[in-house]
Design a protein around this motif. Structure first.
Motif, mmCIF file in Angstrom:
data_model
loop_
_atom_site.group_PDB
_atom_site.id
_atom_site.type_symbol
_atom_site.label_atom_id
_atom_site.label_comp_id
_atom_site.label_asym_id
_atom_site.label_seq_id
_atom_site.Cartn_x
_atom_site.Cartn_y
_atom_site.Cartn_z
ATOM 1 N N PHE A 192 -3.558 7.669 1.374
ATOM 2 C CA PHE A 192 -2.460 7.866 1.631
ATOM 3 C C PHE A 192 -1.814 7.065 2.950
ATOM 4 O O PHE A 192 -2.511 7.165 3.597
ATOM 5 N N GLY A 193 -0.842 6.304 2.453
ATOM 6 C CA GLY A 193 -0.006 5.931 3.604
ATOM 7 C C GLY A 193 -0.345 4.002 3.033
ATOM 8 O O GLY A 193 0.249 3.105 3.619
ATOM 9 N N THR A 194 -1.884 4.054 3.136
ATOM 10 C CA THR A 194 -2.427 2.436 2.730
ATOM 11 C C THR A 194 -2.132 1.726 1.384
ATOM 12 O O THR A 194 -1.800 1.471 1.641
ATOM 13 N N VAL A 195 -2.967 2.944 -0.004
ATOM 14 C CA VAL A 195 -1.869 2.762 -0.947
ATOM 15 C C VAL A 195 -0.629 3.057 -1.538
ATOM 16 O O VAL A 195 -0.262 2.635 -2.252
ATOM 17 N N VAL A 196 -0.682 4.416 -0.887
ATOM 18 C CA VAL A 196 0.835 5.296 -1.948
ATOM 19 C C VAL A 196 1.459 5.574 -0.596
ATOM 20 O O VAL A 196 0.990 5.573 0.487
ATOM 21 N N TRP A 224 1.162 15.977 -3.809
ATOM 22 C CA TRP A 224 0.413 15.159 -3.666
ATOM 23 C C TRP A 224 -0.163 14.369 -4.444
ATOM 24 O O TRP A 224 -0.970 13.083 -4.873
ATOM 25 N N HIS A 225 -0.594 14.528 -5.849
ATOM 26 C CA HIS A 225 -1.606 14.100 -6.973
ATOM 27 C C HIS A 225 -0.010 13.328 -7.852
ATOM 28 O O HIS A 225 -0.959 12.253 -8.620
ATOM 29 N N ARG A 226 0.447 13.005 -7.135
ATOM 30 C CA ARG A 226 1.464 11.803 -7.895
ATOM 31 C C ARG A 226 2.791 10.928 -6.872
ATOM 32 O O ARG A 226 3.719 11.187 -6.940
ATOM 33 N N LEU A 227 2.040 10.804 -5.753
ATOM 34 C CA LEU A 227 2.761 9.742 -5.263
ATOM 35 C C LEU A 227 2.856 7.922 -6.052
ATOM 36 O O LEU A 227 1.383 7.281 -6.615
ATOM 37 N N ASP A 228 3.430 7.576 -5.267
ATOM 38 C CA ASP A 228 4.050 6.434 -6.100
ATOM 39 C C ASP A 228 3.156 5.054 -4.478
ATOM 40 O O ASP A 228 3.474 5.632 -3.304
ATOM 41 N N PRO A 229 2.956 4.554 -5.793
ATOM 42 C CA PRO A 229 1.914 3.131 -5.174
ATOM 43 C C PRO A 229 2.952 2.092 -3.830
ATOM 44 O O PRO A 229 4.135 2.091 -4.190
ATOM 45 N N VAL A 242 -10.486 -0.671 4.348
ATOM 46 C CA VAL A 242 -9.528 -1.022 4.135
ATOM 47 C C VAL A 242 -8.397 -0.074 5.066
ATOM 48 O O VAL A 242 -8.849 0.907 3.594
ATOM 49 N N ALA A 243 -7.781 -0.125 5.298
ATOM 50 C CA ALA A 243 -6.798 0.871 5.946
ATOM 51 C C ALA A 243 -5.408 0.818 6.740
ATOM 52 O O ALA A 243 -5.723 -0.081 7.826
ATOM 53 N N ALA A 295 -0.870 -3.105 7.593
ATOM 54 C CA ALA A 295 0.123 -2.845 7.991
ATOM 55 C C ALA A 295 1.230 -2.452 7.204
ATOM 56 O O ALA A 295 0.863 -2.513 6.362
ATOM 57 N N ARG A 296 1.229 -1.199 7.229
ATOM 58 C CA ARG A 296 2.256 -0.289 7.128
ATOM 59 C C ARG A 296 3.371 0.294 7.311
ATOM 60 O O ARG A 296 3.455 1.738 7.342
ATOM 61 N N PRO A 297 4.301 -0.567 7.890
ATOM 62 C CA PRO A 297 5.465 -0.088 9.040
ATOM 63 C C PRO A 297 6.452 0.498 8.479
ATOM 64 O O PRO A 297 7.136 1.487 9.036
ATOM 65 N N LEU A 298 6.655 0.863 7.114
ATOM 66 C CA LEU A 298 7.312 2.402 6.337
ATOM 67 C C LEU A 298 6.495 3.351 6.544
ATOM 68 O O LEU A 298 7.642 4.758 5.449
#
Lengths: 235, 235
Positions: free
Chosen positions: A12-16, A99-104, A179-180, A200-203
């Motif tokens: 959550f947040g790192t991949v999607v 939460w099962h359908r999050l976009d990468p 990796v996070a 980093a995932r600034p968005l």
């Protein structure tokens, strides 16, 4: 730096991009039921309830519950709070599965595909196994296997989650890199003996929320996205 | 028949041809060390030791041990029995990992790829998670996730393995189909409430060993290979 043997990814947040995905699902839900709300604020509140709910499990205040169940507890409270009580249960259950359908993130699939050529790549997420499996199937995330905190009945940052992941992969903790996008997760992994890769995932929290400050040299690798991570790790 | 939501596959013998693969690895091992043996008989003995070793875990005579560790116990006994004691430990350890390098049956990858379009597909094997992950990576087996008896500390045919798999996938036992080439595995799955798919693998034990007899209607689906299974399940 010695190369890791395997990479475990926070999800959550790192991949999607959970926030945009959840806002989109909430907007569709609102349209379907004729409800107007500040869905961005609703999404942020849903997410904000999640560490607190996990902490209730981690401290023993709640028995082991899957993230699906925790998401539902928080969602029911939020829906009650805004006075939405007459939506059929099946629709709320479906919304909970958003939460099962999050976009990468745009680089996730390409970066993971490149990393997979050299490393074993797995999830190491607090999301339950069916959530992570559904998400990977829908988004085309090319995991070699799917590992969840659910398998250990210990949510991150409990040490058991990081060490359990290394044990399942039959690598030493020092041969596994977490990796996070979240320094707190990486620090707990490092304390358990893992290598660390910060992306980093600034968005993640929407525009205007800069990512957390990271000290120079605090983590083994720092990258702007998964493609840069792959290059830095020689994949 | 109602369609299942997910398919769980037995692996050794059902997805991969353990016997040819292990004989090939043993022959290479023999050549490297200048040892002549009846490697087909050695492979059969290695495999024959495995249910007995698992039963020692299932009955509590041994603590929980991964299949890698059980394979190594049996291998050490067999090597002692034929008087091979002077091979370096690293070479024996590598030979033991031959079970991570098994080749799929010719229809396995194509059949799983077809089935994956419609169903969630997972392993449900007594092989440990790293074994199944290494095997899938090498052979290109397109699992949606990798589930092992190791996650439950219960080897099949313990009921906990079948029910644990359904729980992780968040499906009812009756929505999950076990696919296997072994009637005993399928019968235990059926007793736990799962659907069953029998795929005959007449060459599993080498030529001249016909597959076990199966009664008409005993299992929900019977197929000659994974492609036929996919057709019969509408995938």
């Amino acid at each position: 730096m010695t190369a890791p043997k395997a990479l475990a990814f926070d999800v959550f947040g790192t991949v999607v991009d959970w926030r945009s995905s959840i806002i989109g699902e909430l907007e569709m839900f609102g349209e379907r039921h004729g409800i107007a709300e500040d869905w961005a604020a609703f999404a942020d509140a849903w997410r904000a309830g999640y560490p607190k709910a996990m902490d209730r499990v981690r401290t023993g205040d709640l028995p082991w519950l899957k993230i699906d169940a925790l998401h539902r507890l928080i969602l029911d409270d939020l829906l009650d709070g805004v006075g939405i009580g007459d939506v059929p249960d099946a629709d709320v259950a479906d919304l909970n599965l958003a939460w099962h359908r999050l976009d990468p993130w745009p680089d996730s699939v390409a970066g993971l595909t490149q990393l997979k050529r050299r490393f074993t790549i797995t999830t190491l997420s607090n999301g339950n196994l069916s959530l992570l499996t559904d998400m990977a199937k829908r988004a085309g995330l090319p995991w070699d296997c799917v590992i969840s905190a659910e398998l250990f009945h210990h949510y991150k940052p409990d040490r058991e989650a990081y060490l359990g992941c290394a044990d399942l992969l039959d690598v030493a903790p020092g041969e596994l890199m977490l990796v996070a996008a979240h320094p707190s997760d990486l620090r707990a992994a490092r304390d358990a003996g893992l290598m660390t890769g910060y992306v980093a995932r600034p968005l993640e929290r929407g525009p205007g929320h800069p990512p957390p400050r990271v000290e120079d040299g605090e983590f083994d690798v720092v990258a702007g996205d998964f493609l840069e991570l792959a290059d830095k790790l020689g994949a």
